[in-house]
Design an enzyme around this catalytic site. Sequence first.
Site, PDB file in Angstrom:
ATOM      1  N   GLY A   1      13.565  44.246  66.301  1.00 50.00           N
ATOM      2  CA  GLY A   1      14.308  45.216  65.503  1.00 50.00           C
ATOM      3  C   GLY A   1      13.812  45.347  64.072  1.00 50.00           C
ATOM      4  O   GLY A   1      12.654  45.072  63.774  1.00 50.00           O
ATOM      5  N   SER A   2      14.718  45.741  63.217  1.00 54.16           N
ATOM      6  CA  SER A   2      14.390  46.205  61.877  1.00 54.16           C
ATOM      7  C   SER A   2      13.558  45.218  61.072  1.00 54.16           C
ATOM      8  O   SER A   2      13.796  44.020  61.058  1.00 54.16           O
ATOM      9  CB  SER A   2      15.677  46.485  61.111  1.00 54.16           C
ATOM     10  OG  SER A   2      15.362  46.741  59.761  1.00 54.16           O
TER      11      SER A   2
END
Lengths: 258, 394
Positions: free
Chosen positions: A58-59
């Site tokens: 993810g981010s």
Amino acid sequence: MIINGRGISPGVAKGKIALCDDYVSPLGEMGKDGRIKSGKCEDLEFKGKIFAFRGGRGSTVGSYVLLELKENLTSPIGIINEKAELVVLTGAIISGIPMIDGIPLNILKNDDDAIIDGKSGRLELLNVTQKDVSTVYLFHGDRLLVLHRSDKVSSYQNQFSAISGHIEEGETPEEAGRREVLEETGIEDIEIEKTGKPFPVRWENIVYMVHPILARTKSDKVNLNWENQEFRWIHIDELGKLNTVPRLKEALEELMKL
Amino acid sequence: MFLTKDEEKIFDGEMGEAQAIAIRLLVSIGEINGADSLIPIKSAHISGVSYKNIGDGGMKFLKKIADRVKVPTTLNPLGFDMERNGPVEVDRDFKEKQLEIIKTFMSMGIKESFTCTPYYFYQKTSYGDHVAWAESSALIYANSIIGARTNREGGPSALAAAIIGKTPNFGLHLDKNRVADYEVEVNGKLDYSGAAALGLYLGTNYPGKIPRLVGFNYLRDFELKAFGAALAASSATSMFHVENRTPDDTLNRGKKFERIEIDYNQLKNLMEEKSSSEKPELIAIGCPHLSKDEIDYIASLVKGKKKDKDVEVFLFASRETIKNSLESVKIIEEFGAKVFADTCMVVAPLSKKYHKTAINSGKASFYLPMKEYGGQEIIFRNFNDLLRWAVVDY
């Protein structure tokens, strides 16, 4: 027991393991209160613990999340990954959280007492001992010998396994394998074809380092001792249908690929 | 890792504390990953701009590391539109802290470019360029569609690279790590959201592995953008190939790969499973930020139509993209939708006002339902399906 991974972020941490057998996105999944907020490990508390998970996802903002948790006093005190990626790694370095990787998560359990050294990559599990075992996959023609373990053995009672037993001091895995085959089946004439890379299996407070061995025999006459209640010569396709000890099929498949 | 004399000076603190922190971070990352040296980069892109994401801890770190950047550097979106405010009201404290963060970045010489698609208009990135980009959707686009080379930088490591003008040479900077790991086929034609669903599926089931899409030549770049964004949100995968299409597919020539066949219906089901059946309060489009082509296309669909007053429609794009699409933006705003710059549905604090949001983005479908982060019930469908809710007499 001690196992050596790779040092990622320096420092030593001592505490309980919080285990998540999944990838974790620090952004969104690691909550400010020190718990996992969604996904497979929802509600797991990592605050004040050595947080073991497969790796980040993810981010790319996730690095700052670790820093924010640290400020907030809700961060893990240490991190273990199977394979570190840049986001968690950077987050650990800038937040001063000790971190190691290269540790197979299947040797860990929640609440294990652990010490990690983020410089050397060393992991010590204080409540866990390591035992080395030989596991012999014995073939007669295209048939594999599986043993149905009795309820008197100390682990994996009533499950199917290959011929398996502890490696005594001074013994090589091959020697232990021959001895176990003789003890558990009475078979003497075996020919060891190949040995595989040892792999760990966790059972209660023991990590068994399993040394897989592929062997052949011309004899199909089996005399069981007390450790087993039944034997079967099976085709390997049938292995999936039996209730076996962990990784029995996978380890054989890896061994056959070598 | 080999350091030049000048790099050693920076490492030893002779050029100040900020540069020392930056290079030490790069060297640790390089040494852990077996880099031989630092290599010059052409540009950097920084994530960790919204106060919602970096918090007070991140602000402290920024101030410590603040120094002039040595390469063109762009920034990710922040929590609100700098000119028109919105998409939701933010409180004064949030706004003040956000402006303080921006001030710190501007003092470093970073461009006022709050977008996750810096490759439209802001960054002139070409095939083979070494860059240090954070923002997972942007870096997977750079690696895969442009053929530039970047690792999956975290916000701080991209910033450190910008300050030093270099990055450690490992991972996706090297040919050998850019080859595909497996091939993928789907027995049906994908649209924007279908491509995004495929990205989610592969990210979840083959994390960290580089896919090579076979038979996907019909997908347009903005659809591949949606695919990559979903893949990079749900995993740490930072690159993909499309057979005979993406520039580095040449690295795969003559190699054999395991091939995975995916049933089209499986992807439809994945979207259904994530979707609530209730009517949305908000339709949010532009994760990643829209391109000029996408804005023009949306304008063509809503031209002369009337928006249902019960549903808000928000679009998100970079300020430069909007400036270059003024005619279409006008049509879209006349329809009743709003087009926001500088921010996006993921980093704006949507849940202050909205709880049911319809999206066509796989990346947004990963973040918005997170309880503490997005706090949204979502509906994940393709754009045409979403329009049924938004347009009167569709």
